[in-house]
Write a protein that holds these residues in place. Sequence first.
Motif, PDB file in Angstrom:
ATOM      1  N   LEU A  70       5.240   7.215  -6.733  1.00 58.93           N
ATOM      2  CA  LEU A  70       4.104   7.998  -6.374  1.00 58.93           C
ATOM      3  C   LEU A  70       2.998   7.792  -7.214  1.00 58.93           C
ATOM      4  O   LEU A  70       3.115   7.848  -8.648  1.00 58.93           O
ATOM      5  CB  LEU A  70       4.518   9.479  -6.372  1.00 58.93           C
ATOM      6  N   GLY A  74      -1.015   7.943  -2.461  1.00 53.99           N
ATOM      7  CA  GLY A  74       0.301   8.244  -1.672  1.00 53.99           C
ATOM      8  C   GLY A  74       1.424   7.436  -2.427  1.00 53.99           C
ATOM      9  O   GLY A  74       1.525   7.341  -3.563  1.00 53.99           O
ATOM     10  N   TYR A  76       4.166   4.114  -2.840  1.00 58.81           N
ATOM     11  CA  TYR A  76       4.151   2.611  -2.828  1.00 58.81           C
ATOM     12  C   TYR A  76       5.423   2.024  -3.098  1.00 58.81           C
ATOM     13  O   TYR A  76       6.175   2.624  -3.881  1.00 58.81           O
ATOM     14  CB  TYR A  76       3.079   2.184  -3.889  1.00 58.81           C
ATOM     15  N   LYS A  85       1.707   0.176   0.505  1.00 61.63           N
ATOM     16  CA  LYS A  85       1.551   1.750   0.513  1.00 61.63           C
ATOM     17  C   LYS A  85       2.155   2.226   1.920  1.00 61.63           C
ATOM     18  O   LYS A  85       2.020   1.641   2.984  1.00 61.63           O
ATOM     19  CB  LYS A  85       0.033   2.156   0.629  1.00 61.63           C
ATOM     20  N   MET A  91       1.979  14.376   5.300  1.00 61.59           N
ATOM     21  CA  MET A  91       3.249  14.703   4.683  1.00 61.59           C
ATOM     22  C   MET A  91       3.763  16.155   4.676  1.00 61.59           C
ATOM     23  O   MET A  91       2.838  17.083   4.682  1.00 61.59           O
ATOM     24  CB  MET A  91       3.489  14.330   3.223  1.00 61.59           C
ATOM     25  N   LEU A 109       1.676  16.426  -5.749  1.00 56.57           N
ATOM     26  CA  LEU A 109       0.901  15.702  -4.443  1.00 56.57           C
ATOM     27  C   LEU A 109      -0.649  16.201  -4.410  1.00 56.57           C
ATOM     28  O   LEU A 109      -1.331  15.231  -3.947  1.00 56.57           O
ATOM     29  CB  LEU A 109       1.264  16.433  -3.291  1.00 56.57           C
ATOM     30  N   VAL A 114      -2.249  13.341  -2.240  1.00 52.23           N
ATOM     31  CA  VAL A 114      -1.675  13.090  -1.013  1.00 52.23           C
ATOM     32  C   VAL A 114      -1.854  14.293   0.167  1.00 52.23           C
ATOM     33  O   VAL A 114      -1.394  15.463  -0.342  1.00 52.23           O
ATOM     34  CB  VAL A 114      -0.221  13.000  -1.183  1.00 52.23           C
TER      35      VAL A 114
END
Length: 345
Positions: A70, A74, A76, A85, A91, A109, A114
């Motif tokens: 993370l 995002g 990877y 990615k 999400m 996040l 994200v």
Amino acid sequence: MTLAVLFGAHSFEHEISVVSAIALKKILPKTEIVYIFCDYDRNFYLIPTETITSKRFSSGAYKNDTALVLKQGGFYAKKFLGERKVAFDVMVNLVHGMDGEDGTLSSMLTFFSVPFIGPRTEGCAISYNKLFTKLYAQEVGINVLDYQVLRKDSPMPIRIEYPFIVKPLRLGSSIGISVVKEEKELSYALDVAYEFDDTVLIEPFKKGVKEFNLAGCKADDFIFSIIEEPQKEEFLDFDKKYLDFSRTKRVNEATIDERLEQSIREAFKRLYDPLFIGALIRCDFFVIDDEVYLNEINPIPGSMANYLFDDFEGVLYALRYHLPQGIAMPKAYRYINSIQAAKGK
């Protein structure tokens, strides 16, 4: 829409999260799902959607799947040259208990930008701790049962009359909960609860009390599920709730009058906005002498409470476009530059 489902993590409710994640595959036929698993050691893996089964995790076979990291923007996967990615539109945080509901993952996040459906850090902090939940409910004008907090290292006399319920302060899914009917049962109940938390909450046990569950979120306006009256014995223990997390079929709506329905919805609104904007939550209420009481807030309900909605997929699609936005911040050093200019440097 491509939906990434984040599940697992370092939690007593890890297995429940796995069951919830697998259940989503059955109820989102129009949605492409990307599964991202966080194991007990907090390592991330990309799980093939077409082969996801509970045995994949219990056997450790997931360790052969693609490892992820993370970082900004995002998740990877490393490649021979560079990285790739993981592509998704939004999400869903489907981690129950520790990590997912205590604010750890929501903070991560948010920090790494994200986009996700789920409670933000403030909502997690309030709903994860049962004492904070009660204080918050009282602040917004919602009734709560009487309660007492006990700490393992600071024993004190219990003022709640028998029978009462003993709960770990920071845990869900009815794990560690006991009904104590007389003094001889107390020591064992406390031992069970203290296995999961060093602090417990004690509440009166009211036999035969009416309980109602309502899930929902806020998009352009509030989207409510049906109101369910769960069928139970004394209380929903872990085994009953564990089976409940895999539910994919809509349940029957409670038979209640319009006044009570509106009272429950109004209580939900007060609890939800603004603390849980961006999340689909479920609130469990008691009704005693025609008054609505909050039992608990489930910021990440099992299987996302899909079984309470006629069009669960549509709810997620609507919520995706109404996630909280951070405050726009200028990327400048105006204060430092003004000081330097004033000093002639």
